[in-house]
Design a protein around this motif. Structure first.
Motif, PDB file in Angstrom:
ATOM      1  N   ALA B 165       0.831  -1.204   0.000  1.00 32.17           N
ATOM      2  CA  ALA B 165       0.000   0.000   0.000  1.00 32.17           C
ATOM      3  C   ALA B 165       0.865   1.253   0.000  1.00 32.17           C
ATOM      4  CB  ALA B 165      -0.935  -0.005   1.214  1.00 32.17           C
ATOM      5  N   MET B 166       2.008   1.186   0.693  1.00 27.24           N
ATOM      6  CA  MET B 166       2.909   2.343   0.716  1.00 27.24           C
ATOM      7  C   MET B 166       3.415   2.633  -0.695  1.00 27.24           C
ATOM      8  SD  MET B 166       6.116   2.910   3.325  1.00 27.24           S
ATOM      9  CE  MET B 166       5.350   2.939   4.910  1.00 27.24           C
ATOM     10  N   ARG B 167       3.728   1.568  -1.451  1.00 28.65           N
ATOM     11  CA  ARG B 167       4.168   1.750  -2.838  1.00 28.65           C
ATOM     12  C   ARG B 167       3.021   2.234  -3.711  1.00 28.65           C
ATOM     13  NH1 ARG B 167       5.619  -3.855  -3.888  1.00 28.65           N
ATOM     14  NH2 ARG B 167       5.783  -3.227  -6.045  1.00 28.65           N
ATOM     15  N   ALA B 168       1.800   1.765  -3.418  1.00 23.94           N
ATOM     16  CA  ALA B 168       0.644   2.219  -4.193  1.00 23.94           C
ATOM     17  C   ALA B 168       0.428   3.717  -3.993  1.00 23.94           C
ATOM     18  CB  ALA B 168      -0.608   1.438  -3.795  1.00 23.94           C
ATOM     19  N   VAL B 169       0.625   4.187  -2.768  1.00 22.04           N
ATOM     20  CA  VAL B 169       0.476   5.620  -2.485  1.00 22.04           C
ATOM     21  C   VAL B 169       1.558   6.410  -3.220  1.00 22.04           C
ATOM     22  CG1 VAL B 169       0.641   7.370  -0.663  1.00 22.04           C
ATOM     23  CG2 VAL B 169      -0.735   5.315  -0.308  1.00 22.04           C
ATOM     24  N   THR B 170       2.774   5.850  -3.286  1.00 20.81           N
ATOM     25  CA  THR B 170       3.847   6.482  -4.051  1.00 20.81           C
ATOM     26  C   THR B 170       3.430   6.630  -5.514  1.00 20.81           C
ATOM     27  OG1 THR B 170       5.539   5.473  -2.664  1.00 20.81           O
ATOM     28  CG2 THR B 170       6.232   6.211  -4.842  1.00 20.81           C
ATOM     29  N   ASP B 171       2.824   5.579  -6.033  1.00 22.13           N
ATOM     30  CA  ASP B 171       2.462   5.497  -7.439  1.00 22.13           C
ATOM     31  C   ASP B 171       1.352   6.494  -7.779  1.00 22.13           C
ATOM     32  OD1 ASP B 171       1.909   4.417 -10.048  1.00 22.13           O
ATOM     33  OD2 ASP B 171       2.758   2.536  -9.345  1.00 22.13           O
TER      34      ASP B 171
END
Lengths: 237, 289
Positions: B165-171
């Motif tokens: 989810a942290m990477r999804a927020v980055t994306d």
């Protein structure tokens, strides 16, 4: 039974009044199409339902609960998932990770993995590409992934924003056939925003035509396909 | 001599990597260059020192205490400062972290004094023989810690729901919110991670550079440059950048003289920004503004 009801919904972007009193009823288990030209307010309607755009007046009611003022986060948890315009795949996440994020709001692990199997069966292409990054998929595959990601939320209402955008006719037909299948098998309610009125009305039971922020025409899909005004304005010559 | 300089440079570089990775994770989720990252570490080193000296904690408990304290500090920075101005432009965010930098410098100086304090050696000072090079055991221990933390981060980002989810927020934060991902909570988690990394960066480097309010100033700049190696986006890029800086500055220090050490690190900054401003690996800015 009405699952979603919009009453005199109004919304603005700055000085632009995108919605000027939109009312709609979406029956449980139905596929409802929202048609109209660019800027008619189709996407804004969906964004208001999912909580991204705050309505300035009017009511949004889902399953008897008032959605006005809720965050997108809370609305997802009530059972409304969105397949956004332009697909909005997480480019740097793999296909499998994208799907996993669709189920973020859920914690029923066993059911999530069942849904994942169901989606990979519906879209075998996603299964083949499970480990690829989302950004490397073709347009059609990205649309399948966006729909699959929406389904992973196991929503009661699936909002689809222009699922046909930029895709080849054969892929569009394929995607709508799959959506129908899901609707029939799962009795999942769908609200589909489309510029492609022809394909949308063929695959829905009821339709609304928006014009500059208002509902101009509404009716049973079969009737709308015969409606002269709709044919002339939205189905090409 | 080369092998020795190379390995001890690698060891120092692996500690810079902890700061570099923290700079990257905070930047890509919040558009904030966190100037206070080094000071989180500095506070963490002081906390560990106090726990050891005044409360007779052993090293590992002191390290754990410092980690908990710094995670709290990161979370506090987000809740009290950054969240209030989250929608502001990058310059406002940047200036706010500059403010935290000065506040933490001041707080440390007030409570613990401005002089430099030794940190107790935590390893056997006898050098050992590694692949033909004679190096300090401390370097080996530090590399092992950094590698272990790297592994923990890898597992977190690759296999856990919150990590993905942290990477999804980055994306794409807006789409992440549509999926029901609580974006503000993920940002809070990001700052907590910055604190976690800061504690290790500070406590592990403390025996080498000693403890003072200014101890991390140079490390922060090197960590930032390492982050730029990864285009302020790629974690592996930032780690490689950090290792390169550690090795190059140590080789320059060994062969050209110790006063060339810092000069080398800064020369790398100048060259990098002049020729590859988007990072060594050509990572372009991915998100449309």
């Amino acid at each position: 039974m009405t699952l979603l009801r919009l009453s005199n919904l109004e919304a603005s972007y700055g000085a632009v009044r995108a919605l000027q009193g939109v009312s709609m009823d979406v029956a449980e288990g139905a596929v409802v199409a929202v048609l109209g030209a660019n800027g008619a307010g189709k996407s804004t309607t969906l964004k208001a339902i999912s909580g991204v755009v705050k309505p300035t007046a009017g009511e949004i009611e889902f399953d008897g609960k008032r959605l006005n003022g809720m965050t997108p986060n809370q609305i997802v948890r009530l059972g409304i998932a969105q397949v956004p315009e332009g697909r909005k795949i997480f480019k740097d996440l793999t296909v499998a990770e994208n799907l996993r994020m669709g189920a973020y709001a859920r914690s029923d692990k066993a059911e999530i993995s069942k849904d994942l199997d169901m989606i990979l069966e519906l879209f075998p292409r996603l299964s083949e590409r499970a480990k690829q990054l989302g950004g490397t998929l073709s347009g059609g595959e990205q649309q399948m992934l966006a729909i699959g990601r929406g389904l992973m939320a196991r929503p009661r209402l699936l909002l689809l924003d222009e699922p046909s955008l930029g895709l080849a006719p054969i892929i569009i037909a394929d995607i709508f056939a799959t959506l129908r299948k899901i609707n029939e098998e799962k009795r999942m309610t769908m609200l589909v925003v489309e510029q492609n009125a022809n394909i949308a009305l063929k695959n829905s039971s009821f339709g609304y035509v928006l014009q500059v922020g208002r509902v101009a025409v509404e009716g049973v899909a079969g009737d709308l396909r015969q409606n002269k005004e709709v044919i002339e304005s939205y189905m090409g010559a | 001599m080369f092998g020795q300089l190379f390995i001890s440079g690698l060891a120092t570089g692996s500690l810079y990597a902890l700061t570099a990775v923290a700079v990257v994770v905070v930047f890509r989720n919040t558009r904030t260059i966190n100037l206070a990252q080094g000071d989180f570490s500095m506070i963490g080193a002081f906390v560990a020192l106090v726990l050891i000296k005044s409360f007779a904690f052993n090293y590992y408990f002191a390290l754990a205490g410092s980690v908990v304290f710094c995670i709290g500090l990161g979370i506090l920075a987000e809740r009290v400062v950054m969240r209030q101005i989250a929608d502001s432009d990058w310059l406002t965010l940047f200036t706010a972290t500059l403010g935290m930098y000065y506040i933490l410098h001041g707080v440390a100086g007030h409570f613990w004094g401005r002089d430099t304090k030794a940190f107790p050696l935590t390893f056997d000072p006898t050098p050992i023989n590694v692949f033909g090079g004679i190096i300090s055991q401390g370097h080996v221990v530090n590399m092992a810690w950094a590698a272990a933390i790297g592994l923990v981060l890898f597992i977190f980002f690759k296999y856990t729901k919150q990590g993905i989810a942290m990477r999804a927020v980055t994306d794409d934060p807006e789409t992440a919110a549509l999926m029901g991902i609580p974006v503000r909570f993920i940002v809070l988690l990001t700052w907590g991670m910055a604190g976690f990394l800061a504690a290790f960066a500070g406590v592990l480097i403390a025996p080498i550079i000693y403890v003072s309010p200014e101890m991390m100033d140079e490390v922060l700049i090197k960590g930032y440059v390492a982050a730029v190696f990864g285009g302020l986006y790629s974690i592996p890029g930032a780690i490689i950048g950090a290792l390169l800086i550690g090795i190059c500055e140590n080789l320059a220090g060994g062969y050209l003289g110790s006063h060339f050490k810092t000069v080398t690190a800064f020369a790398m900054i100048v060259l990098l920004l002049a020729f590859r401003p988007h990072g060594l690996f050509g990572i372009q800015k991915r998100r449309e503004v």
